[in-house]
Design a protein around this motif. Structure first.
Motif, PDB file in Angstrom:
ATOM      1  N   SER A  89      46.806  62.502 -35.202  1.00  0.00           N
ATOM      2  CA  SER A  89      48.229  63.184 -34.579  1.00  0.00           C
ATOM      3  C   SER A  89      49.066  62.230 -33.325  1.00  0.00           C
ATOM      4  O   SER A  89      47.970  61.703 -32.980  1.00  0.00           O
ATOM      5  N   PHE A  90      50.267  61.215 -33.615  1.00  0.00           N
ATOM      6  CA  PHE A  90      50.649  60.285 -32.667  1.00  0.00           C
ATOM      7  C   PHE A  90      52.553  61.017 -32.435  1.00  0.00           C
ATOM      8  O   PHE A  90      53.007  61.727 -33.142  1.00  0.00           O
ATOM      9  N   THR A  91      52.728  60.917 -31.445  1.00  0.00           N
ATOM     10  CA  THR A  91      54.388  60.326 -30.845  1.00  0.00           C
ATOM     11  C   THR A  91      54.470  59.544 -30.827  1.00  0.00           C
ATOM     12  O   THR A  91      54.298  58.343 -31.168  1.00  0.00           O
ATOM     13  N   LEU A  92      56.459  59.671 -31.228  1.00  0.00           N
ATOM     14  CA  LEU A  92      57.321  58.183 -31.467  1.00  0.00           C
ATOM     15  C   LEU A  92      57.139  57.721 -30.155  1.00  0.00           C
ATOM     16  O   LEU A  92      56.907  56.627 -29.487  1.00  0.00           O
ATOM     17  N   GLU A  93      57.409  58.678 -28.551  1.00  0.00           N
ATOM     18  CA  GLU A  93      56.682  57.939 -27.642  1.00  0.00           C
ATOM     19  C   GLU A  93      55.976  57.149 -28.025  1.00  0.00           C
ATOM     20  O   GLU A  93      55.879  55.864 -26.749  1.00  0.00           O
ATOM     21  N   GLU A  94      54.980  57.410 -27.686  1.00  0.00           N
ATOM     22  CA  GLU A  94      53.212  56.648 -27.570  1.00  0.00           C
ATOM     23  C   GLU A  94      54.206  54.933 -28.611  1.00  0.00           C
ATOM     24  O   GLU A  94      53.368  54.481 -28.021  1.00  0.00           O
ATOM     25  N   PRO A  99      70.403  60.783 -21.268  1.00  0.00           N
ATOM     26  CA  PRO A  99      69.442  61.650 -20.467  1.00  0.00           C
ATOM     27  C   PRO A  99      69.445  62.014 -18.787  1.00  0.00           C
ATOM     28  O   PRO A  99      70.644  61.465 -18.061  1.00  0.00           O
ATOM     29  N   GLU A 100      68.332  63.153 -18.194  1.00  0.00           N
ATOM     30  CA  GLU A 100      68.850  63.576 -16.594  1.00  0.00           C
ATOM     31  C   GLU A 100      68.859  62.281 -16.406  1.00  0.00           C
ATOM     32  O   GLU A 100      67.950  61.587 -16.220  1.00  0.00           O
ATOM     33  N   GLU A 131      62.581  60.464 -15.999  1.00  0.00           N
ATOM     34  CA  GLU A 131      61.461  58.992 -16.401  1.00  0.00           C
ATOM     35  C   GLU A 131      62.405  57.809 -16.927  1.00  0.00           C
ATOM     36  O   GLU A 131      63.425  57.491 -16.963  1.00  0.00           O
ATOM     37  N   SER A 132      62.129  56.429 -16.138  1.00  0.00           N
ATOM     38  CA  SER A 132      62.904  55.339 -15.929  1.00  0.00           C
ATOM     39  C   SER A 132      63.083  54.806 -17.721  1.00  0.00           C
ATOM     40  O   SER A 132      63.672  54.202 -18.491  1.00  0.00           O
ATOM     41  N   LYS A 133      61.427  55.275 -18.105  1.00  0.00           N
ATOM     42  CA  LYS A 133      61.807  54.713 -19.686  1.00  0.00           C
ATOM     43  C   LYS A 133      62.420  55.925 -20.472  1.00  0.00           C
ATOM     44  O   LYS A 133      62.420  54.918 -21.545  1.00  0.00           O
ATOM     45  N   THR A 134      62.412  56.508 -20.209  1.00  0.00           N
ATOM     46  CA  THR A 134      63.358  58.000 -20.684  1.00  0.00           C
ATOM     47  C   THR A 134      64.716  57.450 -20.817  1.00  0.00           C
ATOM     48  O   THR A 134      65.734  57.286 -21.182  1.00  0.00           O
ATOM     49  N   ARG A 135      65.295  56.609 -19.707  1.00  0.00           N
ATOM     50  CA  ARG A 135      66.635  56.566 -19.536  1.00  0.00           C
ATOM     51  C   ARG A 135      67.175  55.339 -19.611  1.00  0.00           C
ATOM     52  O   ARG A 135      67.959  54.915 -20.562  1.00  0.00           O
ATOM     53  N   TYR A 174      66.844  51.534 -25.747  1.00  0.00           N
ATOM     54  CA  TYR A 174      66.997  50.133 -25.740  1.00  0.00           C
ATOM     55  C   TYR A 174      66.272  49.828 -27.207  1.00  0.00           C
ATOM     56  O   TYR A 174      66.523  49.416 -27.940  1.00  0.00           O
ATOM     57  N   LEU A 175      65.016  50.509 -26.832  1.00  0.00           N
ATOM     58  CA  LEU A 175      64.388  50.138 -28.070  1.00  0.00           C
ATOM     59  C   LEU A 175      64.530  51.041 -29.732  1.00  0.00           C
ATOM     60  O   LEU A 175      64.553  50.392 -30.613  1.00  0.00           O
ATOM     61  N   ALA A 176      64.935  52.076 -29.123  1.00  0.00           N
ATOM     62  CA  ALA A 176      65.203  52.620 -30.458  1.00  0.00           C
ATOM     63  C   ALA A 176      66.679  52.061 -31.016  1.00  0.00           C
ATOM     64  O   ALA A 176      66.512  52.391 -32.045  1.00  0.00           O
ATOM     65  N   CYS A 177      67.593  51.474 -30.268  1.00  0.00           N
ATOM     66  CA  CYS A 177      68.860  50.280 -30.502  1.00  0.00           C
ATOM     67  C   CYS A 177      68.182  49.912 -31.264  1.00  0.00           C
ATOM     68  O   CYS A 177      68.630  48.974 -32.657  1.00  0.00           O
ATOM     69  N   GLU A 178      67.644  48.658 -31.011  1.00  0.00           N
ATOM     70  CA  GLU A 178      66.632  47.406 -31.608  1.00  0.00           C
ATOM     71  C   GLU A 178      65.915  47.685 -32.805  1.00  0.00           C
ATOM     72  O   GLU A 178      66.540  46.551 -33.859  1.00  0.00           O
TER      73      GLU A 178
END
Length: 91
Positions: free
Chosen positions: A23-28, A67-68, A72-76, A81-85
């Protein structure tokens, strides 16, 4: 199969190690530096995971939701960015 893999000169990527876990997450995956390169290299196991409905929904969420301000910076920045790419790749 590539020449490097055939003759044992291939090192296993961090993305591949994550995909091998039970099991792993998309964020990983999004935290890995070589994610886009693995996508462009058409890693079938990775592409199968990214094409799952839940994963696509989460990528679209990162891309379309503000995002709120205190997130975190990576969430914002990094995840949208990576989702778009990833969604714009010509694979």
């Amino acid at each position: 199969m590539s020449f490097w893999r055939t003759f044992g000169f291939h090192t296993v990527s961090a993305v591949e190690n994550i995909l091998e876990k039970e099991s792993f997450t998309l964020e990983e995956l999004l935290d890995e530096e070589e994610l886009l390169q693995e996508c462009k290299g058409q890693n079938q196991k990775l592409l199968d995971y990214l094409l799952q409905t839940e994963t696509l929904q989460k990528l679209l969420f990162y891309l379309t939701t503000d995002p709120e301000p205190d997130a975190e910076s990576k969430t914002r920045h990094k995840y949208p960015y990576l989702a778009c790419e990833i969604l714009c790749l010509e694979v």
